[in-house]
Design an enzyme around this catalytic site. Structure first.
Site, PDB file in Angstrom:
ATOM      1  N   ASP A  91      31.606  49.204 -26.717  1.00 47.32           N
ATOM      2  CA  ASP A  91      32.159  50.846 -27.409  1.00 47.32           C
ATOM      3  C   ASP A  91      31.423  51.679 -27.292  1.00 47.32           C
ATOM      4  O   ASP A  91      29.960  50.836 -27.717  1.00 47.32           O
ATOM      5  CB  ASP A  91      33.467  50.958 -28.370  1.00 47.32           C
ATOM      6  CG  ASP A  91      34.931  50.249 -27.781  1.00 47.32           C
ATOM      7  OD1 ASP A  91      35.144  49.683 -27.105  1.00 47.32           O
ATOM      8  OD2 ASP A  91      35.318  49.872 -29.178  1.00 47.32           O
ATOM      9  N   TYR A 146      30.518  38.455 -33.548  1.00 51.84           N
ATOM     10  CA  TYR A 146      29.836  40.070 -32.969  1.00 51.84           C
ATOM     11  C   TYR A 146      29.360  39.871 -34.257  1.00 51.84           C
ATOM     12  O   TYR A 146      30.268  39.395 -35.134  1.00 51.84           O
ATOM     13  CB  TYR A 146      30.778  41.309 -33.132  1.00 51.84           C
ATOM     14  CG  TYR A 146      31.347  41.446 -31.809  1.00 51.84           C
ATOM     15  CD1 TYR A 146      31.133  42.643 -31.263  1.00 51.84           C
ATOM     16  CD2 TYR A 146      32.365  40.748 -31.218  1.00 51.84           C
ATOM     17  CE1 TYR A 146      31.541  43.048 -29.608  1.00 51.84           C
ATOM     18  CE2 TYR A 146      32.711  40.899 -29.463  1.00 51.84           C
ATOM     19  CZ  TYR A 146      32.227  41.949 -28.885  1.00 51.84           C
ATOM     20  OH  TYR A 146      33.508  43.090 -27.871  1.00 51.84           O
TER      21      TYR A 146
END
Length: 359
Positions: A91, A146
């Protein structure tokens, strides 16, 4: 003299044209590129062809691929022509230390060096491997890891007055954070952790393999910690909401029971932590490696030799960006002020009912 200068110029132009002709003759091969980038100032990874208003990482990457002679110009305009696929669609503002893209290119000499010469220093191609013709980095990826780097004052209880720079995370609070993060492990319905899915959408069920917060460390006089999460795949904003909810519980804004409720069908109000600290660390191709990694033709998609380069890139571009942006823009500190606005006790249905029938 003028003629001599002119001749040199014509010669260099001719050399470039020869190189271009040579490139055109090279067969196209399916490869993967290992990418690292600092996402600040970009509207995510994925290119929006026809929209130059919002710059993405892929805009810069495709430009560099065309300029280096790896792909023809028309492939840059229509990415399907080079079978381009990214492993994860990071994002806005999110960085990556181990993003993988798959595509067909001409395997020119010194390919990595030539691509990197046309990229800004905060985007690097750190590795390249040949893969099978039908390889698709998104579909063949069986897990993604992540990390989320945050200042530890995010976990200070709301009842305590504290100075952000002086705050240090104590052992009991770190244990509580890890107990809560461990609750996410396994398969749950994460429809409340994204704006894109309804409670009965089968794709809202996601499998989390591990999630934990590491030991805190001090940088620029402020204490930080890194949360790691490995899962099969993640939905938009899912990780930021998973972390946002744990912060809300540890700070004393929400009861622990909200986690169980959030996996049920009712709509639960879950805060979304800032995007700044999120980094795509690694993508995993375990099934592909078992099948093709030792077939004598293809290499396993593992990057042990590149680990040092990845670590250097993170220290040089990713961590300083997170730390300096936090100190200058106070993204976590400002977001924490919004937590009291959330209603953690009522479901959306209850809120509507109460509004219709005021007591």
């Amino acid at each position: 003299e003028e003629n001599g200068h002119q001749n040199k110029k014509l010669k260099s132009d001719a050399d470039e044209e020869d190189a271009e002709d040579q490139n055109k003759k090279l067969p196209k091969r399916k490869i993967v590129l290992l990418m690292a980038y600092s996402g600040k100032g970009y509207h995510g990874m994925q290119r929006n062809v026809g929209s130059s208003q919002f710059k993405t990482i892929e805009d810069d990457l495709v430009c560099a691929l065309v300029q280096s002679g790896c792909i023809p110009e028309n492939h840059g305009e229509d990415m399907k022509k080079m079978s381009f696929q990214r492993c994860a669609r990071t994002d806005k503002g999110v960085s990556a230390a181990g993003q993988i893209v798959s595509l067909k290119v001409r395997l020119i000499d010194d390919i990595l060096e030539k691509i990197n010469n046309h990229l800004p220093s905060h985007i690097r191609i750190l590795g390249l491997k040949r893969v099978t013709g039908g390889f698709n980095s998104k579909n063949k990826c069986d897990a993604r890891t992540y990390s989320y780097m945050l200042p530890t004052f995010a976990f200070a209880h709301k009842a305590h007055e504290m100075q952000e720079e002086l705050y240090r995370l104590d052992r009991d609070t770190l244990e509580r954070v890890n107990q809560l993060l461990a609750c996410y492990k396994g398969t749950h319905n994460f429809h409340n952790f994204t704006s894109q899915k309804g409670p009965r959408d089968p794709s809202a069920k996601r499998y989390i393999m591990e999630m934990y917060c590491g030991e805190p460390f001090v940088r620029e006089n402020m204490e930080f910690a890194v949360i790691q999460v490995k899962g099969q795949s993640f939905m938009m904003h899912q990780i930021r909401k998973m972390i946002g909810l744990v912060i809300a519980i540890v700070k004393g804004y929400a009861a622990e029971s909200i986690m169980e409720r959030s996996w049920g069908e009712e709509k639960v109000d879950i805060p979304k932590a800032p995007g700044l600290g999120l980094v795509l660390e690694k993508v995993h191709f375990e099934k592909y490696n078992r099948r093709f990694g030792n077939d004598g033709l293809h290499e396993p998609l593992e990057w042990t030799e590149e680990e040092e380069k990845i670590a250097v890139f993170k220290e040089q571009y990713i961590y300083p960006t997170i730390i300096n942006t936090e100190k200058e823009e106070r993204s976590m500190a400002n977001w924490l002020k919004t937590l009291p606005i959330h209603d953690f006790n009522s479901s959306a249905v209850e809120v509507q009912t109460n509004n219709k029938n005021p007591k």
